[in-house]
Design a protein around this motif. Structure first.
Motif, PDB file in Angstrom:
ATOM      1  N   PHE A  25       0.060  -1.477  -0.167  1.00  0.00           N
ATOM      2  CA  PHE A  25       0.057   0.165  -0.363  1.00  0.00           C
ATOM      3  C   PHE A  25       0.406   0.814  -0.303  1.00  0.00           C
ATOM      4  O   PHE A  25       1.969   1.294   0.018  1.00  0.00           O
ATOM      5  CB  PHE A  25      -0.711  -0.156   0.807  1.00  0.00           C
ATOM      6  CG  PHE A  25      -1.870  -1.078   1.470  1.00  0.00           C
ATOM      7  CD1 PHE A  25      -2.385  -1.711  -0.250  1.00  0.00           C
ATOM      8  CD2 PHE A  25      -1.736  -1.875   2.362  1.00  0.00           C
ATOM      9  CE1 PHE A  25      -3.736  -2.797   0.000  1.00  0.00           C
ATOM     10  CE2 PHE A  25      -3.043  -2.724   2.603  1.00  0.00           C
ATOM     11  CZ  PHE A  25      -3.447  -3.033   1.876  1.00  0.00           C
ATOM     12  N   ARG A  26      -0.068   1.984  -0.574  1.00  0.00           N
ATOM     13  CA  ARG A  26       1.036   3.427  -0.559  1.00  0.00           C
ATOM     14  C   ARG A  26       1.480   3.955   0.765  1.00  0.00           C
ATOM     15  O   ARG A  26       0.376   3.803   1.955  1.00  0.00           O
ATOM     16  CB  ARG A  26       0.706   4.866  -1.360  1.00  0.00           C
ATOM     17  CG  ARG A  26      -1.156   5.119  -0.811  1.00  0.00           C
ATOM     18  CD  ARG A  26      -2.421   5.779  -1.262  1.00  0.00           C
ATOM     19  NE  ARG A  26      -3.135   6.020  -0.687  1.00  0.00           N
ATOM     20  CZ  ARG A  26      -3.279   6.533  -0.751  1.00  0.00           C
ATOM     21  NH1 ARG A  26      -4.096   8.128  -2.575  1.00  0.00           N
ATOM     22  NH2 ARG A  26      -5.026   6.785  -1.153  1.00  0.00           N
ATOM     23  N   ASP A  27       2.483   4.582   1.296  1.00  0.00           N
ATOM     24  CA  ASP A  27       3.277   5.096   2.602  1.00  0.00           C
ATOM     25  C   ASP A  27       2.900   4.128   3.428  1.00  0.00           C
ATOM     26  O   ASP A  27       2.737   4.106   4.315  1.00  0.00           O
ATOM     27  CB  ASP A  27       2.245   6.119   2.950  1.00  0.00           C
ATOM     28  CG  ASP A  27       2.470   7.811   1.992  1.00  0.00           C
ATOM     29  OD1 ASP A  27       3.283   7.267   1.235  1.00  0.00           O
ATOM     30  OD2 ASP A  27       2.833   8.569   2.342  1.00  0.00           O
ATOM     31  N   SER A  28       3.164   2.846   2.850  1.00  0.00           N
ATOM     32  CA  SER A  28       3.458   1.829   3.810  1.00  0.00           C
ATOM     33  C   SER A  28       4.292   1.213   5.206  1.00  0.00           C
ATOM     34  O   SER A  28       4.715   0.045   4.923  1.00  0.00           O
ATOM     35  CB  SER A  28       2.218   0.764   3.612  1.00  0.00           C
ATOM     36  OG  SER A  28       2.973  -0.015   2.801  1.00  0.00           O
ATOM     37  N   GLY A  29       5.489   1.668   4.442  1.00  0.00           N
ATOM     38  CA  GLY A  29       6.539   1.252   4.632  1.00  0.00           C
ATOM     39  C   GLY A  29       6.956   1.904   6.693  1.00  0.00           C
ATOM     40  O   GLY A  29       6.574   2.204   6.959  1.00  0.00           O
ATOM     41  N   SER A  50      -6.599  -8.734   0.183  1.00  0.00           N
ATOM     42  CA  SER A  50      -8.149  -8.468  -1.080  1.00  0.00           C
ATOM     43  C   SER A  50      -7.455  -8.972  -1.976  1.00  0.00           C
ATOM     44  O   SER A  50      -8.319  -8.339  -3.133  1.00  0.00           O
ATOM     45  CB  SER A  50      -7.844  -6.660  -1.343  1.00  0.00           C
ATOM     46  OG  SER A  50      -6.135  -6.544  -1.044  1.00  0.00           O
ATOM     47  N   ASP A  51      -6.162  -9.585  -2.663  1.00  0.00           N
ATOM     48  CA  ASP A  51      -6.279 -10.534  -3.689  1.00  0.00           C
ATOM     49  C   ASP A  51      -7.790 -11.306  -4.362  1.00  0.00           C
ATOM     50  O   ASP A  51      -7.761 -12.198  -3.254  1.00  0.00           O
ATOM     51  CB  ASP A  51      -4.919 -11.252  -3.661  1.00  0.00           C
ATOM     52  CG  ASP A  51      -4.812 -11.621  -4.291  1.00  0.00           C
ATOM     53  OD1 ASP A  51      -5.743 -12.046  -5.965  1.00  0.00           O
ATOM     54  OD2 ASP A  51      -3.316 -12.140  -5.148  1.00  0.00           O
ATOM     55  N   ALA A  94       0.917  10.859   4.169  1.00  0.00           N
ATOM     56  CA  ALA A  94       0.341  12.313   3.732  1.00  0.00           C
ATOM     57  C   ALA A  94      -1.020  12.278   4.793  1.00  0.00           C
ATOM     58  O   ALA A  94      -1.704  11.966   4.975  1.00  0.00           O
ATOM     59  CB  ALA A  94       0.843  12.310   2.985  1.00  0.00           C
ATOM     60  N   LEU A  95      -0.780  13.444   4.841  1.00  0.00           N
ATOM     61  CA  LEU A  95      -1.932  13.433   5.517  1.00  0.00           C
ATOM     62  C   LEU A  95      -3.088  13.894   4.888  1.00  0.00           C
ATOM     63  O   LEU A  95      -4.473  13.734   4.676  1.00  0.00           O
ATOM     64  CB  LEU A  95      -2.366  15.710   5.908  1.00  0.00           C
ATOM     65  CG  LEU A  95      -1.353  15.457   7.330  1.00  0.00           C
ATOM     66  CD1 LEU A  95      -0.857  16.724   7.942  1.00  0.00           C
ATOM     67  CD2 LEU A  95      -2.300  14.461   8.520  1.00  0.00           C
ATOM     68  N   GLU A  96      -2.370  14.433   3.318  1.00  0.00           N
ATOM     69  CA  GLU A  96      -3.320  14.271   1.993  1.00  0.00           C
ATOM     70  C   GLU A  96      -4.412  12.945   1.765  1.00  0.00           C
ATOM     71  O   GLU A  96      -5.864  12.728   1.943  1.00  0.00           O
ATOM     72  CB  GLU A  96      -3.084  14.716   0.921  1.00  0.00           C
ATOM     73  CG  GLU A  96      -1.880  16.093   0.826  1.00  0.00           C
ATOM     74  CD  GLU A  96      -1.263  15.480   0.881  1.00  0.00           C
ATOM     75  OE1 GLU A  96      -0.036  14.912   0.589  1.00  0.00           O
ATOM     76  OE2 GLU A  96      -0.038  15.724   2.165  1.00  0.00           O
ATOM     77  N   ILE A  97      -3.617  11.933   2.190  1.00  0.00           N
ATOM     78  CA  ILE A  97      -4.911  10.509   2.422  1.00  0.00           C
ATOM     79  C   ILE A  97      -4.402  10.189   3.954  1.00  0.00           C
ATOM     80  O   ILE A  97      -4.883   8.313   3.479  1.00  0.00           O
ATOM     81  CB  ILE A  97      -3.359  10.432   2.016  1.00  0.00           C
ATOM     82  CG1 ILE A  97      -2.212   9.142   2.350  1.00  0.00           C
ATOM     83  CG2 ILE A  97      -3.326  10.217   0.231  1.00  0.00           C
ATOM     84  CD1 ILE A  97      -0.892   8.155   1.463  1.00  0.00           C
ATOM     85  N   ARG A  98      -4.380   9.996   4.850  1.00  0.00           N
ATOM     86  CA  ARG A  98      -4.867   9.885   5.890  1.00  0.00           C
ATOM     87  C   ARG A  98      -6.074  10.123   6.622  1.00  0.00           C
ATOM     88  O   ARG A  98      -7.166  11.299   6.695  1.00  0.00           O
ATOM     89  CB  ARG A  98      -4.162  10.808   6.799  1.00  0.00           C
ATOM     90  CG  ARG A  98      -3.328   9.804   8.032  1.00  0.00           C
ATOM     91  CD  ARG A  98      -2.776  10.973   9.553  1.00  0.00           C
ATOM     92  NE  ARG A  98      -1.683  10.570   8.951  1.00  0.00           N
ATOM     93  CZ  ARG A  98      -0.376  11.241   9.492  1.00  0.00           C
ATOM     94  NH1 ARG A  98      -0.635  11.822  10.773  1.00  0.00           N
ATOM     95  NH2 ARG A  98       1.044  11.563   9.259  1.00  0.00           N
ATOM     96  N   CYS A 131      -4.370   3.034   2.174  1.00  0.00           N
ATOM     97  CA  CYS A 131      -4.602   2.942   0.906  1.00  0.00           C
ATOM     98  C   CYS A 131      -5.352   2.577  -0.528  1.00  0.00           C
ATOM     99  O   CYS A 131      -6.382   4.452   0.268  1.00  0.00           O
ATOM    100  CB  CYS A 131      -4.800   1.066   1.246  1.00  0.00           C
ATOM    101  SG  CYS A 131      -6.107   0.262   1.673  1.00  0.00           S
ATOM    102  N   GLU A 132      -4.806   2.522  -1.375  1.00  0.00           N
ATOM    103  CA  GLU A 132      -5.437   2.885  -2.421  1.00  0.00           C
ATOM    104  C   GLU A 132      -7.268   2.353  -2.673  1.00  0.00           C
ATOM    105  O   GLU A 132      -8.382   3.442  -2.665  1.00  0.00           O
ATOM    106  CB  GLU A 132      -5.104   2.124  -3.866  1.00  0.00           C
ATOM    107  CG  GLU A 132      -4.007   3.203  -3.892  1.00  0.00           C
ATOM    108  CD  GLU A 132      -1.804   2.225  -2.794  1.00  0.00           C
ATOM    109  OE1 GLU A 132      -2.691   1.665  -2.554  1.00  0.00           O
ATOM    110  OE2 GLU A 132      -1.264   2.881  -3.607  1.00  0.00           O
ATOM    111  N   GLU A 133      -7.288   1.701  -2.218  1.00  0.00           N
ATOM    112  CA  GLU A 133      -8.965   1.000  -1.964  1.00  0.00           C
ATOM    113  C   GLU A 133      -9.319   0.630  -0.885  1.00  0.00           C
ATOM    114  O   GLU A 133      -9.362  -0.402  -0.369  1.00  0.00           O
ATOM    115  CB  GLU A 133      -8.926  -0.374  -3.159  1.00  0.00           C
ATOM    116  CG  GLU A 133      -8.373   0.363  -4.508  1.00  0.00           C
ATOM    117  CD  GLU A 133      -8.532  -0.996  -5.491  1.00  0.00           C
ATOM    118  OE1 GLU A 133     -10.024  -1.086  -6.054  1.00  0.00           O
ATOM    119  OE2 GLU A 133      -8.008  -1.514  -5.761  1.00  0.00           O
TER     120      GLU A 133
END
Length: 195
Positions: free
Chosen positions: A3-7, A90-91, A151-155, A116-118
């Motif tokens: 997922f994005r920003d998930s490191g 989710s696969d 990032a706050l934009e996706i939190r 995450c994206e979805e």
């Protein structure tokens, strides 16, 4: 796919953000839980403490390095009730190792994942794995400046997560504050609901 920003940061830093035993209690993870599934288990921050409470614990992570880390811990500390799976719930092609848990889990965690994206797709997947009456525990970073987190934009804020979870079929039980950086929400899959 991660997922994005998930490191993950190093483990020492990661552990400073949580008091797992207290959080598990607040999220209603107790002796009544037969099968506990920790999605995105990472270093096992919650998986290992939960395994001392529940009957069976399953750790799932997309990152095979995290699973390898947990496998070494399981071996070194002789945990007898933990199963580890590399995969993505989710696969659409459910990994064979996860098939036995479809509609059978008593409790699933989605900790710090719903940016995450979805997110609704991920919540839909968690719904399929839970038995009717099973619970979903969510933790996420608060919408504020924090030393880690997406990032706050996706939190997502709590209200957004409640809306997404309702779309997936969950009912909200309670919301809790997990200072200093997180909040938690407990949901339930209504009884009588099929997979």
């Amino acid at each position: 796919m991660k997922f994005r920003d998930s490191g993950m940061p190093d483990e020492t830093m990661w552990k400073t953000f949580f008091r797992p035993d207290i959080i598990l209690e607040q999220l209603e993870i107790d002796l009544t839980v037969g099968t506990f599934v920790d999605v995105g288990c990472g270093y096992g921050t919650f998986l290992f403490p939960a395994s001392r409470i529940v009957k069976n614990a399953v750790g799932i992570d997309i990152d095979e390095n995290m699973i390898a880390y947990c496998e070494a811990e399981v071996k070194n500390k002789k945990y007898g009730n933990i199963r580890l799976v590399t995969g993505d719930i989710s696969d659409p092609l459910i990994p064979e190792q996860l098939a036995p848990y479809l509609g059978a889990a008593d409790y699933i965690t989605l900790f710090n994942l719903l940016h995450c994206e979805e997110p609704v797709r991920l919540l839909d997947s968690a719904y399929r794995f839970l038995r009717p009456g099973g619970k979903l525990g969510v933790i996420h970073w608060k919408y504020m400046k924090t030393p880690r987190g997406p990032a706050l934009e996706i939190r997502p804020k709590p209200g957004q997560i409640v809306e997404w979870a309702a779309e997936a079929g969950f009912a909200s039980i309670k919301q809790i504050d997990l200072p200093p950086y997180h909040y938690g929400i407990v949901f339930i899959k209504p009884k009588g609901e099929n997979i």
